[in-house]
Design a protein around this motif. Structure first.
Motif, PDB file in Angstrom:
ATOM      1  N   THR A  96     -26.037  -0.897  40.442  1.00 32.13           N
ATOM      2  CA  THR A  96     -27.900  -1.175  40.059  1.00 32.13           C
ATOM      3  C   THR A  96     -28.297  -1.005  38.365  1.00 32.13           C
ATOM      4  N   HIS A  97     -26.531  -2.135  38.281  1.00 38.97           N
ATOM      5  CA  HIS A  97     -27.126  -2.281  36.920  1.00 38.97           C
ATOM      6  C   HIS A  97     -26.076  -3.043  36.495  1.00 38.97           C
ATOM      7  N   ILE A  98     -26.138  -4.053  35.435  1.00 40.42           N
ATOM      8  CA  ILE A  98     -26.090  -5.182  35.431  1.00 40.42           C
ATOM      9  C   ILE A  98     -25.541  -4.919  34.255  1.00 40.42           C
ATOM     10  N   LEU A  99     -24.160  -5.306  33.467  1.00 42.19           N
ATOM     11  CA  LEU A  99     -23.171  -5.081  32.306  1.00 42.19           C
ATOM     12  C   LEU A  99     -23.828  -5.401  31.688  1.00 42.19           C
ATOM     13  N   THR A 100     -24.497  -5.469  29.893  1.00 46.71           N
ATOM     14  CA  THR A 100     -24.831  -6.362  29.530  1.00 46.71           C
ATOM     15  C   THR A 100     -23.174  -6.587  28.245  1.00 46.71           C
ATOM     16  N   PHE A 101     -23.543  -7.988  27.969  1.00 49.11           N
ATOM     17  CA  PHE A 101     -22.468  -7.772  26.821  1.00 49.11           C
ATOM     18  C   PHE A 101     -21.848  -7.121  26.184  1.00 49.11           C
ATOM     19  N   ARG A 102     -23.079  -6.017  25.431  1.00 43.50           N
ATOM     20  CA  ARG A 102     -22.831  -4.634  24.158  1.00 43.50           C
ATOM     21  C   ARG A 102     -21.535  -3.555  25.527  1.00 43.50           C
ATOM     22  N   GLU A 103     -22.296  -3.035  27.167  1.00 43.92           N
ATOM     23  CA  GLU A 103     -21.151  -3.195  27.432  1.00 43.92           C
ATOM     24  C   GLU A 103     -20.598  -2.947  27.857  1.00 43.92           C
ATOM     25  N   ALA A 104     -20.343  -4.627  28.186  1.00 37.74           N
ATOM     26  CA  ALA A 104     -18.794  -5.292  29.180  1.00 37.74           C
ATOM     27  C   ALA A 104     -17.982  -4.832  27.833  1.00 37.74           C
ATOM     28  N   VAL A 105     -18.690  -5.009  26.561  1.00 35.26           N
ATOM     29  CA  VAL A 105     -16.936  -5.350  25.596  1.00 35.26           C
ATOM     30  C   VAL A 105     -16.693  -3.417  25.345  1.00 35.26           C
ATOM     31  N   GLU A 106     -17.799  -2.214  25.422  1.00 34.50           N
ATOM     32  CA  GLU A 106     -17.292  -1.005  24.877  1.00 34.50           C
ATOM     33  C   GLU A 106     -16.820  -0.797  26.455  1.00 34.50           C
ATOM     34  N   ARG A 107     -16.326  -1.098  27.523  1.00 30.68           N
ATOM     35  CA  ARG A 107     -15.804  -1.044  28.753  1.00 30.68           C
ATOM     36  C   ARG A 107     -14.304  -1.453  28.896  1.00 30.68           C
ATOM     37  N   LEU A 108     -13.831  -2.824  28.040  1.00 29.67           N
ATOM     38  CA  LEU A 108     -12.929  -3.300  28.158  1.00 29.67           C
ATOM     39  C   LEU A 108     -12.335  -2.535  26.973  1.00 29.67           C
ATOM     40  N   ALA A 109     -12.991  -1.770  25.687  1.00 24.14           N
ATOM     41  CA  ALA A 109     -12.489  -0.821  24.964  1.00 24.14           C
ATOM     42  C   ALA A 109     -11.696  -0.126  25.095  1.00 24.14           C
ATOM     43  N   LYS A 110     -12.237   0.574  25.900  1.00 26.06           N
ATOM     44  CA  LYS A 110     -12.086   1.704  26.562  1.00 26.06           C
ATOM     45  C   LYS A 110     -10.957   2.087  27.491  1.00 26.06           C
ATOM     46  N   MET A 111     -11.480   0.609  28.600  1.00 28.68           N
ATOM     47  CA  MET A 111      -9.996   0.479  29.582  1.00 28.68           C
ATOM     48  C   MET A 111      -8.553   0.134  28.845  1.00 28.68           C
ATOM     49  N   TYR A 112      -8.633  -0.317  27.653  1.00 28.21           N
ATOM     50  CA  TYR A 112      -7.433  -1.093  26.888  1.00 28.21           C
ATOM     51  C   TYR A 112      -7.191  -0.588  24.941  1.00 28.21           C
ATOM     52  N   ALA A 113      -7.592   1.056  25.052  1.00 28.10           N
ATOM     53  CA  ALA A 113      -7.662   1.819  24.126  1.00 28.10           C
ATOM     54  C   ALA A 113      -7.533   1.137  22.977  1.00 28.10           C
ATOM     55  N   VAL A 114      -9.154   0.057  22.867  1.00 28.39           N
ATOM     56  CA  VAL A 114      -8.793  -0.742  21.365  1.00 28.39           C
ATOM     57  C   VAL A 114      -9.811  -0.070  20.398  1.00 28.39           C
ATOM     58  N   PRO A 115      -9.841   0.130  19.314  1.00 25.10           N
ATOM     59  CA  PRO A 115     -10.789   1.255  18.262  1.00 25.10           C
ATOM     60  C   PRO A 115     -11.665   0.244  18.296  1.00 25.10           C
ATOM     61  N   VAL A 116     -13.029   0.693  18.327  1.00 26.26           N
ATOM     62  CA  VAL A 116     -14.169   0.075  18.544  1.00 26.26           C
ATOM     63  C   VAL A 116     -15.146   0.340  17.043  1.00 26.26           C
ATOM     64  N   ALA A 117     -15.254  -0.877  16.149  1.00 23.06           N
ATOM     65  CA  ALA A 117     -15.553  -0.487  15.482  1.00 23.06           C
ATOM     66  C   ALA A 117     -17.483  -0.937  15.459  1.00 23.06           C
ATOM     67  N   GLN A 118     -17.917  -0.111  16.040  1.00 26.11           N
ATOM     68  CA  GLN A 118     -19.499  -0.035  16.472  1.00 26.11           C
ATOM     69  C   GLN A 118     -20.746  -0.767  14.918  1.00 26.11           C
ATOM     70  N   SER A 119     -21.587  -1.431  15.287  1.00 24.84           N
ATOM     71  CA  SER A 119     -22.506  -1.939  14.088  1.00 24.84           C
ATOM     72  C   SER A 119     -23.535  -0.827  14.556  1.00 24.84           C
ATOM     73  N   LYS A 120     -24.107  -1.150  13.123  1.00 27.13           N
ATOM     74  CA  LYS A 120     -25.787  -0.086  13.060  1.00 27.13           C
ATOM     75  C   LYS A 120     -26.426  -0.797  15.198  1.00 27.13           C
ATOM     76  N   GLU A 121     -26.713  -1.972  14.562  1.00 28.29           N
ATOM     77  CA  GLU A 121     -27.514  -2.351  15.709  1.00 28.29           C
ATOM     78  C   GLU A 121     -27.069  -2.039  17.363  1.00 28.29           C
ATOM     79  N   SER A 122     -25.726  -1.830  17.229  1.00 32.06           N
ATOM     80  CA  SER A 122     -25.439  -2.160  18.829  1.00 32.06           C
ATOM     81  C   SER A 122     -25.219  -0.393  18.943  1.00 32.06           C
TER      82      SER A 122
END
Ligand SMILES: [Zn+2]
Length: 390
Positions: A96-122
């Motif tokens: 029902t929802h196609i991942l956006t670039f931002r969401e895809a990055v978030e999902r991968l970071a979670k799967m591979y436990a890469v710490p995310v530095a989130q920007s204000k914009e995101s």
């Protein structure tokens, strides 16, 4: 949204063999890994899917059946990296929802436990998306009204329409399908009929078009309508690449965007006095930047939404038989205004004729133009006319 370094780091940390291997069994054959296609919509019985390591250390992947000769309509950049892979996997008939670039990055970071530095914009975009989902859950209040305006339940969910408590919300998506703001129409209470989100870190209304997230890059035209209902209903009845500016006339930012996209703009404003004024000012603004738009004249008193609803599946037939080029539209008016006295008309129309002539690039258009000018204004355009007739 994310720093370049972060994206580089993420891609470096994730092996495509491991990622794709979570969805399909991969076997190494020479320099590539092969497996059946992991995409939920592809029932693959030959190993069509492959992953390989490029010389620069980056990964590529492809399905020889899903991708070969296919258009990348949603601009997922098939095959380029792990981010493209998870977006592609999420774009299937059951989702029902196609991942956006931002969401895809978030999902991968979670799967591979890469710490995310989130920007204000995101963070701001994630908040808007939650806000929009909340509005969507309340849309039932407005459903009857929207049905009355010609929208089906499918249209309502396709455009993610929602209800804020006073207003119907039309989320504004970027080309990469991030929500950056809303156009809202008054439903209950008092206030201006339409409101657009205020300028923020992620949104400047003079830069965006409503409808810009579903453009087909291979289609030559972009239809520019006046309002959000025009866009939704024209799209419903088969008009591709139909957009509207948000609470503005066309701005220079819009025109730069149209130029960068490479579309030929077609103005389809309301067929009333204000609409004609809008066409005149927009067509002049475009011509100043050497973009010669066309005009789709609608029957008197109609707007595109009403018109689309009245002709339905015949909408695009009407478009192909009624589209007017820049010069035709420019010259139609003096012809009506000055038709009383031919010599007067010739003198007054000459500057317009010369400026309209500048828009013509093709020889066959020049022939048409010369015939038109001779027929309607009694002016023979010198050697162009004669050489065209040889
Ligand atoms: Zn496939």
């Amino acid at each position: 949204m994310y720093t370049k370094e972060f994206i580089v780091e993420l891609k470096k940390r994730i092996s495509m063999v491991d990622l794709a291997g979570r969805y399909t069994k991969l076997i190494k054959g020479g320099d590539v890994w092969l497996g059946t296609c992991p995409h939920p919509d592809h029932d693959d019985d030959t190993p069509s899917f492959r992953v390989w390591h490029n010389h620069d250390g980056s990964w590529s992947w492809a399905c020889m059946s899903c991708h070969t000769g296919k258009k990348d309509e949603r601009h997922h950049n098939y095959g380029t990296d792990c981010i493209a892979f998870v977006r592609w996997m999420s774009d299937n008939s059951k989702s029902t929802h196609i991942l956006t670039f931002r969401e895809a990055v978030e999902r991968l970071a979670k799967m591979y436990a890469v710490p995310v530095a989130q920007s204000k914009e995101s963070v701001a975009m994630a908040n808007l998306q939650n806000e929009s989902r909340r509005y969507e859950t309340r849309i039932d209040t407005c459903r009857n009204y929207l049905h009355g305006r010609g929208l089906s339940d499918e249209d309502i969910s396709f455009w993610h329409l929602g209800y804020t408590g006073y207003r119907i919300s039309f989320p504004i998506f970027t080309e990469s399908r991030e929500i950056v703001g809303f156009s809202q129409r008054l439903f209950q209470g008092e206030g201006p009929k339409y409101l657009t989100s205020k300028t923020s870190d992620i949104f400047k209304k003079s830069k965006h078009f409503y409808g810009q997230h579903i453009l087909d890059k291979d289609y030559p035209y972009i239809f520019i309508a006046e309002g959000v209902f025009d866009v939704v209903l024209a799209h419903k009845y088969g008009m591709k690449n139909v957009v509207c500016p948000l609470g503005h006339d066309l701005t220079d930012d819009h025109i730069q965007k149209i130029k960068a996209w490479g579309y030929q703009p077609v103005l389809c404003f309301d067929a009333d006095a204000a609409g004609v004024r809008g066409i005149r000012s927009s067509i002049n603004k475009l011509a100043e930047q050497h973009v010669y738009g066309s005009v789709l004249p609608l029957p008197q008193g109609n707007d595109l939404a009403e018109f689309a609803q009245s002709v339905r599946s015949k909408l695009m037939d009407y478009v192909s038989s009624h589209l007017m080029s820049y010069w035709e539209w420019t010259l139609k008016e003096p012809q009506q205004l000055y038709a009383i006295q031919l010599s007067n008309m010739q003198r007054k129309a000459m500057p317009l004729i010369l400026s309209a002539k500048k828009s013509i690039q093709k020889k066959e258009d020049m022939i048409l133009f010369n015939q038109y000018v001779r027929h309607n204004f009694g002016i023979t355009m010198g050697e162009d006319y004669e050489s065209a007739m040889e």
